[in-house]
Design an enzyme around this catalytic site. Structure first.
Site: not given
Length: 414
Positions: A17-20, A23, A42, A74, A168, A172
């Site tokens: 999840g490091a596209s934004r 991360g 993804k 994914d 949730y 988590k």
């Protein structure tokens, strides 16, 4: 901020999840040391309201001084995780650090959380963390200073953090339970397994897309506080630093960094505490209120029903208001005052009334009638209501954001 020391030069980080967001902030911090970064996410095409893809993030990593391998992953799909890990090992020779950052959130109660949403959170948060740890483990065992860092909260059995969004919380806490178990399991092999969680809300592009504006941003810290804290943790000796459930500002304070104001979007502003920390919900509500923030959970303050709210809105309708908003809203209210209402802010001087709008709705909002009154009365911020699952929005999200202008004018009248 925590200074880069070059310790991570040549180390390989696998970050989900490091596209934004957080991360990506961790990826950029490591890149300034000259690290190798694997971005496992993804997003390959830009979202219309959410900037950033694995490729734009990869360019930022390389511009910051690191090497990068963007991988379409994914983390619910085992074959995609294994393929990405194999590509990373082929390109960089191994994996030294795993950051389990990817997560799914829905702060909704049991009846509002269907199995599709439940499975999504469980498969990304708990299962995805376990899967990435499992697949990376053979390579971490070969590293000289291996770390797993999960972006997850301390395990807190306070019922307040379960009753409003049990699915949730379970998902988590699944990430945190991986820390609890794996830290002990792999201590003999010298693999550090730790968790990191923010003290306050962190303002990211995702929160902005959900309707967060300046009022929300000023109650938040920047993602860099998390990346600085992560850097401190990842540069420690893995043989002696493991099994910790760390809070970002505590990590930095222990390193001698005293100025936390540098991480605030607006210096001097009161900050919105995050969930799951060791404080009961009533105390947290008091802290938020004293700090100028608005709690989005628990507590009640009586009202006179939605009809009175709409009567007050009626007095404010004008061509100017219609011109500034330009949309038709439908409100599906549940709870004590179950009803449907509409507000036409698209034509003439505007209009409103009970029932569905005869001209059709551009934006439909569904929420409890008591929360509706709090929202228009200034007690509940729309973005907080949305993020906490109290407010459901269908249709034009931009119009929902515009409606906040009307809400800001409403509070003195209610």
């Amino acid at each position: 901020m925590a200074a880069n020391t070059g310790v991570l030069a040549g180390k390989t980080l696998f970050i989900t999840g490091a596209s934004r967001g957080i991360g990506k902030a961790i990826a950029l911090k490591a890149a300034r040391d000259g690290a190798n970064v694997v971005i496992a996410a993804k997003t390959t095409e830009p979202h219309p309201k959410l900037p950033g893809t694995i490729y734009t993030a990869a360019k930022e990593v390389e511009d910051a001084g690191g090497k990068c391998l963007p991988c379409v992953v994914d983390i619910r799909q085992e074959e995609q995780v294994r393929k990405a890990v194999e590509e990373a090992v082929a390109k960089f020779g191994g994996i030294d650090i795993l950051i389990n950052n990817a997560s799914a959130i829905s702060l909704t109660g049991t009846q509002a959380t269907g199995m599709k949403k439940y499975d999504l959170m469980m498969n990304i948060n708990g299962r995805g963390t376990y899967l990435c740890s499992h697949v990376c483990m053979p390579y971490l065992l070969k590293s000289s200073n291996p770390h797993i860092l999960n972006i997850s909260p301390p395990l807190n059995m306070n019922k307040d953090w379960f009753k409003g969004h049990v699915a949730y919380t379970m998902a988590k806490y699944g990430m945190s339970m991986c820390v609890l178990g794996m830290a002990e399991e792999f201590k003999p092999e010298g693999i550090a397994v730790n968790a990191l969680w923010p003290r306050t809300a962190i303002y990211t592009a995702a929160m902005e897309m959900l309707g967060g504006g300046d009022e929300v941003a000023k109650q938040c810290r920047k993602p860099e506080i998390m990346s600085d804290a992560a850097y401190v943790m990842l540069t420690k000796n893995s043989k002696s630093y493991t099994g910790n459930f760390a809070i970002d500002d505590e990590v930095l304070t222990a390193e001698g960094i005293k100025d936390m104001e540098q991480y605030s979007w607006v210096k001097g502003s009161k900050l919105l505490p995050d969930f799951f920390l060791d404080v009961d919900a009533n105390t947290l509500r008091e802290q938020m209120s004293e700090g100028g923030a608005t709690p989005a959970f628990g507590g009640t303050k009586g009202g006179a029903g939605p009809a009175k709210t709409f009567d007050a809105i009626q007095t404010m309708l004008s061509e100017e208001l219609v011109g500034s908003i330009g949309g038709v809203f439908q409100f599906n209210l549940s709870g004590t005052d179950e009803s449907t209402w509409f507000i036409n802010l698209k034509s003439g001087e505007g209009s409103l009334g009970p029932g569905e709008p005869p001209m059709g709705a551009d934006c439909t909002m569904s929420m409890d009638s008591a929360d509706f009154q709090k929202m228009f009365g200034g007690e509940l911020k729309p973005v907080a209501a949305f993020m906490s699952g109290k407010l459901k929005i269908k249709g034009d999200m931009a119009l929902a954001m515009k409606l906040e202008k009307l809400m800001n004018k409403m509070s003195p009248k209610l």
